[in-house]
Motif scaffolding. Structure first.
Motif, PDB file in Angstrom:
ATOM      1  N   THR A   1       0.808  -1.083  -0.022  1.00 49.36           N
ATOM      2  CA  THR A   1      -0.034  -0.032   0.004  1.00 49.36           C
ATOM      3  C   THR A   1       0.976   1.105   0.078  1.00 49.36           C
ATOM      4  OG1 THR A   1      -1.568  -1.309   1.332  1.00 49.36           O
ATOM      5  CG2 THR A   1      -1.976   1.493   1.247  1.00 49.36           C
ATOM      6  N   SER A   2       0.642   2.198  -0.783  1.00 51.39           N
ATOM      7  CA  SER A   2       1.392   3.648  -0.882  1.00 51.39           C
ATOM      8  C   SER A   2       0.771   4.700  -0.048  1.00 51.39           C
ATOM      9  CB  SER A   2       1.347   4.033  -2.364  1.00 51.39           C
ATOM     10  OG  SER A   2       2.201   2.929  -3.315  1.00 51.39           O
ATOM     11  N   SER A   3       1.508   5.403   0.551  1.00 45.71           N
ATOM     12  CA  SER A   3       0.833   6.551   1.568  1.00 45.71           C
ATOM     13  C   SER A   3       1.065   7.973   0.792  1.00 45.71           C
ATOM     14  CB  SER A   3       1.612   6.637   2.890  1.00 45.71           C
ATOM     15  OG  SER A   3       1.249   7.534   3.308  1.00 45.71           O
ATOM     16  N   TYR A   4       0.043   8.649   0.740  1.00 48.80           N
ATOM     17  CA  TYR A   4      -0.062   9.729   0.094  1.00 48.80           C
ATOM     18  C   TYR A   4       0.304  10.860   1.085  1.00 48.80           C
ATOM     19  CZ  TYR A   4      -2.026   7.995  -4.165  1.00 48.80           C
ATOM     20  OH  TYR A   4      -2.323   7.353  -5.570  1.00 48.80           O
ATOM     21  N   VAL A   5       0.306  10.655   2.241  1.00 48.66           N
ATOM     22  CA  VAL A   5       0.636  11.762   3.205  1.00 48.66           C
ATOM     23  C   VAL A   5       1.888  11.337   4.019  1.00 48.66           C
ATOM     24  CG1 VAL A   5      -1.908  12.151   3.444  1.00 48.66           C
ATOM     25  CG2 VAL A   5      -0.926  10.398   4.890  1.00 48.66           C
ATOM     26  N   ASP A   6       2.286  12.496   4.939  1.00 50.45           N
ATOM     27  CA  ASP A   6       3.458  12.391   5.662  1.00 50.45           C
ATOM     28  C   ASP A   6       3.058  11.676   7.013  1.00 50.45           C
ATOM     29  OD1 ASP A   6       2.010  14.464   7.025  1.00 50.45           O
ATOM     30  OD2 ASP A   6       3.236  15.858   6.434  1.00 50.45           O
ATOM     31  N   GLU A   7       4.215  11.580   7.858  1.00 53.07           N
ATOM     32  CA  GLU A   7       3.871  10.744   9.031  1.00 53.07           C
ATOM     33  C   GLU A   7       3.048  11.350  10.184  1.00 53.07           C
ATOM     34  OE1 GLU A   7       6.733   9.011  12.609  1.00 53.07           O
ATOM     35  OE2 GLU A   7       7.240   8.638  10.510  1.00 53.07           O
ATOM     36  N   GLU A   8       3.096  13.134  10.058  1.00 52.05           N
ATOM     37  CA  GLU A   8       2.200  13.759  11.098  1.00 52.05           C
ATOM     38  C   GLU A   8       0.961  13.487  10.652  1.00 52.05           C
ATOM     39  OE1 GLU A   8       1.410  18.230  12.347  1.00 52.05           O
ATOM     40  OE2 GLU A   8       3.263  17.716  10.849  1.00 52.05           O
ATOM     41  N   THR A   9       0.394  13.185   9.262  1.00 44.88           N
ATOM     42  CA  THR A   9      -0.920  12.991   8.887  1.00 44.88           C
ATOM     43  C   THR A   9      -1.228  11.613   9.217  1.00 44.88           C
ATOM     44  OG1 THR A   9      -0.736  14.630   7.162  1.00 44.88           O
ATOM     45  CG2 THR A   9      -2.645  13.199   7.094  1.00 44.88           C
ATOM     46  N   LEU A  10      -0.323  10.668   9.079  1.00 44.60           N
ATOM     47  CA  LEU A  10      -0.674   9.288   9.253  1.00 44.60           C
ATOM     48  C   LEU A  10      -0.869   8.939  10.565  1.00 44.60           C
ATOM     49  CD1 LEU A  10       2.284   7.551   7.041  1.00 44.60           C
ATOM     50  CD2 LEU A  10      -0.444   7.148   6.754  1.00 44.60           C
ATOM     51  N   THR A  11      -0.294   9.878  11.596  1.00 41.60           N
ATOM     52  CA  THR A  11      -0.573   9.670  13.134  1.00 41.60           C
ATOM     53  C   THR A  11      -1.691  10.460  13.514  1.00 41.60           C
ATOM     54  OG1 THR A  11       1.083  11.237  13.571  1.00 41.60           O
ATOM     55  CG2 THR A  11       1.781   9.052  13.777  1.00 41.60           C
ATOM     56  N   SER A  12      -2.614  10.931  12.460  1.00 42.52           N
ATOM     57  CA  SER A  12      -3.766  11.605  12.844  1.00 42.52           C
ATOM     58  C   SER A  12      -4.996  10.644  12.733  1.00 42.52           C
ATOM     59  CB  SER A  12      -3.940  12.887  11.796  1.00 42.52           C
ATOM     60  OG  SER A  12      -3.115  13.688  11.832  1.00 42.52           O
ATOM     61  N   PRO A  13      -6.165  11.084  13.349  1.00 43.48           N
ATOM     62  CA  PRO A  13      -7.241  10.227  13.276  1.00 43.48           C
ATOM     63  C   PRO A  13      -7.724  10.143  11.805  1.00 43.48           C
ATOM     64  CG  PRO A  13      -8.129  12.342  14.236  1.00 43.48           C
ATOM     65  CD  PRO A  13      -6.425  12.183  14.016  1.00 43.48           C
ATOM     66  N   CYS A  14      -8.706   8.783  11.561  1.00 44.81           N
ATOM     67  CA  CYS A  14      -9.126   8.600  10.432  1.00 44.81           C
ATOM     68  C   CYS A  14      -9.780   9.690   9.558  1.00 44.81           C
ATOM     69  CB  CYS A  14      -9.973   7.484  10.240  1.00 44.81           C
ATOM     70  SG  CYS A  14     -10.685   6.779   8.895  1.00 44.81           S
ATOM     71  N   SER A  15     -10.733  10.495  10.464  1.00 40.04           N
ATOM     72  CA  SER A  15     -11.448  11.673   9.592  1.00 40.04           C
ATOM     73  C   SER A  15     -10.345  12.563   8.958  1.00 40.04           C
ATOM     74  CB  SER A  15     -12.128  12.212  10.738  1.00 40.04           C
ATOM     75  OG  SER A  15     -11.616  12.548  11.892  1.00 40.04           O
ATOM     76  N   ALA A  16      -9.392  12.953   9.868  1.00 40.63           N
ATOM     77  CA  ALA A  16      -8.389  14.022   9.314  1.00 40.63           C
ATOM     78  C   ALA A  16      -7.737  13.382   8.097  1.00 40.63           C
ATOM     79  CB  ALA A  16      -7.651  14.328  10.531  1.00 40.63           C
ATOM     80  N   ARG A  17      -7.132  12.101   8.115  1.00 33.74           N
ATOM     81  CA  ARG A  17      -6.644  11.524   6.942  1.00 33.74           C
ATOM     82  C   ARG A  17      -7.649  11.531   5.833  1.00 33.74           C
ATOM     83  NH1 ARG A  17      -5.589   7.261  10.544  1.00 33.74           N
ATOM     84  NH2 ARG A  17      -6.575   5.890   9.427  1.00 33.74           N
ATOM     85  N   GLN A  18      -8.698  10.993   5.895  1.00 32.05           N
ATOM     86  CA  GLN A  18      -9.638  11.006   4.856  1.00 32.05           C
ATOM     87  C   GLN A  18      -9.717  12.600   4.230  1.00 32.05           C
ATOM     88  OE1 GLN A  18     -10.512   8.522   3.107  1.00 32.05           O
ATOM     89  NE2 GLN A  18     -10.811   6.791   4.481  1.00 32.05           N
ATOM     90  N   GLY A  19     -10.023  13.358   5.242  1.00 29.75           N
ATOM     91  CA  GLY A  19     -10.328  14.764   4.655  1.00 29.75           C
ATOM     92  C   GLY A  19      -8.994  15.481   3.880  1.00 29.75           C
ATOM     93  N   ARG A  20      -7.638  15.080   4.457  1.00 30.77           N
ATOM     94  CA  ARG A  20      -6.622  15.451   3.571  1.00 30.77           C
ATOM     95  C   ARG A  20      -6.526  14.765   2.141  1.00 30.77           C
ATOM     96  NH1 ARG A  20      -1.160  16.729   5.012  1.00 30.77           N
ATOM     97  NH2 ARG A  20      -0.223  17.371   2.999  1.00 30.77           N
ATOM     98  N   LEU A  21      -6.620  13.645   2.071  1.00 26.71           N
ATOM     99  CA  LEU A  21      -6.859  12.929   1.031  1.00 26.71           C
ATOM    100  C   LEU A  21      -8.023  13.187  -0.054  1.00 26.71           C
ATOM    101  CD1 LEU A  21      -6.066   9.207   2.349  1.00 26.71           C
ATOM    102  CD2 LEU A  21      -4.662  10.637   0.858  1.00 26.71           C
ATOM    103  N   LEU A  22      -9.029  13.680   0.404  1.00 24.38           N
ATOM    104  CA  LEU A  22     -10.232  13.846  -0.330  1.00 24.38           C
ATOM    105  C   LEU A  22      -9.911  15.456  -0.921  1.00 24.38           C
ATOM    106  CD1 LEU A  22     -12.908  13.140  -1.224  1.00 24.38           C
ATOM    107  CD2 LEU A  22     -13.991  14.207   0.736  1.00 24.38           C
TER     108      LEU A  22
END
Length: 205
Positions: A1-22
């Motif tokens: 699986t490839s990550s589109y975000v940095d580690e700070e975002t990866l250690t955020s809750p799912c809603s924050a990660r999804q918001g960033r990706l969207l």
């Protein structure tokens, strides 16, 4: 699986990660981590007494709480509501606590760089109040586990502030107090990092 975000975002809750990706890449991630209980939103095991190793994570949709990952105990609807309310309270309190800690750290740093003893003493008083605010915020919601991302964020801010206080105390030849402050800072930081690594067990440099 490839990550589109940095580690700070990866250690955020799912809603924050999804918001960033969207918002940036216009897609909704369906990876196993984003489709499973949110390990960044950790709560205490609901068993009575709670099992020592267990954590209950927010459900993937964020609207409920999954059973304990260790013993399988689950919360009643009332307990879920109380737990999410406790988390909401922490969500309101943590930004101000972290902000005060960072402001106090800046004041301590400025006093140390200018070698202004009077300014350092004044900044120290503000710093101790900020540390107390951090501790109070983290302890105000006992249903929220120390591995919750908000508690880890508070711990990191308090740790940085304690470390600077230790530097100032050492500069003032108060070595015993400095060592105590450094020790507390190291302990807080280690606990926060361990919590993040447990929630996101990936290789790090």
């Amino acid at each position: 699986t490839s990550s589109y975000v940095d580690e700070e975002t990866l250690t955020s809750p799912c809603s924050a990660r999804q918001g960033r990706l969207l918002g940036r890449w216009q897609f909704h991630c369906g990876c196993p981590r984003c489709s499973s209980p949110d390990t960044m939103r950790a709560f205490r095991c609901p068993a009575k007494p709670p099992c020592r190793k267990g954590l209950a994570f927010a459900s993937a949709d964020g609207k409920s709480v999954a059973p304990c990952c260790n013993c399988g105990a689950f919360m009643s609807a009332e307990e879920v509501a109380e737990t999410l309310k406790a988390e909401a309270t922490l969500q309101e309190e943590s930004p101000q606590a972290v902000r005060e800690a960072r402001i106090a750290a800046g004041s301590i740093q400025a006093a140390l760089e200018s070698r202004n003893g009077e300014a350092f003493e004044k900044a120290t008083q503000a710093a101790l109040k900020a540390v107390g605010r951090c501790s109070a915020a983290a302890a105000a919601s006992p249903r929220v586990h120390p591995h919750h991302h908000l508690v880890s964020g508070i711990a990191k801010a308090a740790s940085s502030l304690r470390a600077l206080l230790g530097d100032g105390l050492a500069a003032g030849k108060r070595d015993d107090l400095a060592k105590d402050m450094w020790g507390r800072a190291a302990s807080e930081l280690q606990e926060a990092i361990s919590a993040e690594h447990a929630a996101l067990p990936v290789p790090r440099d």
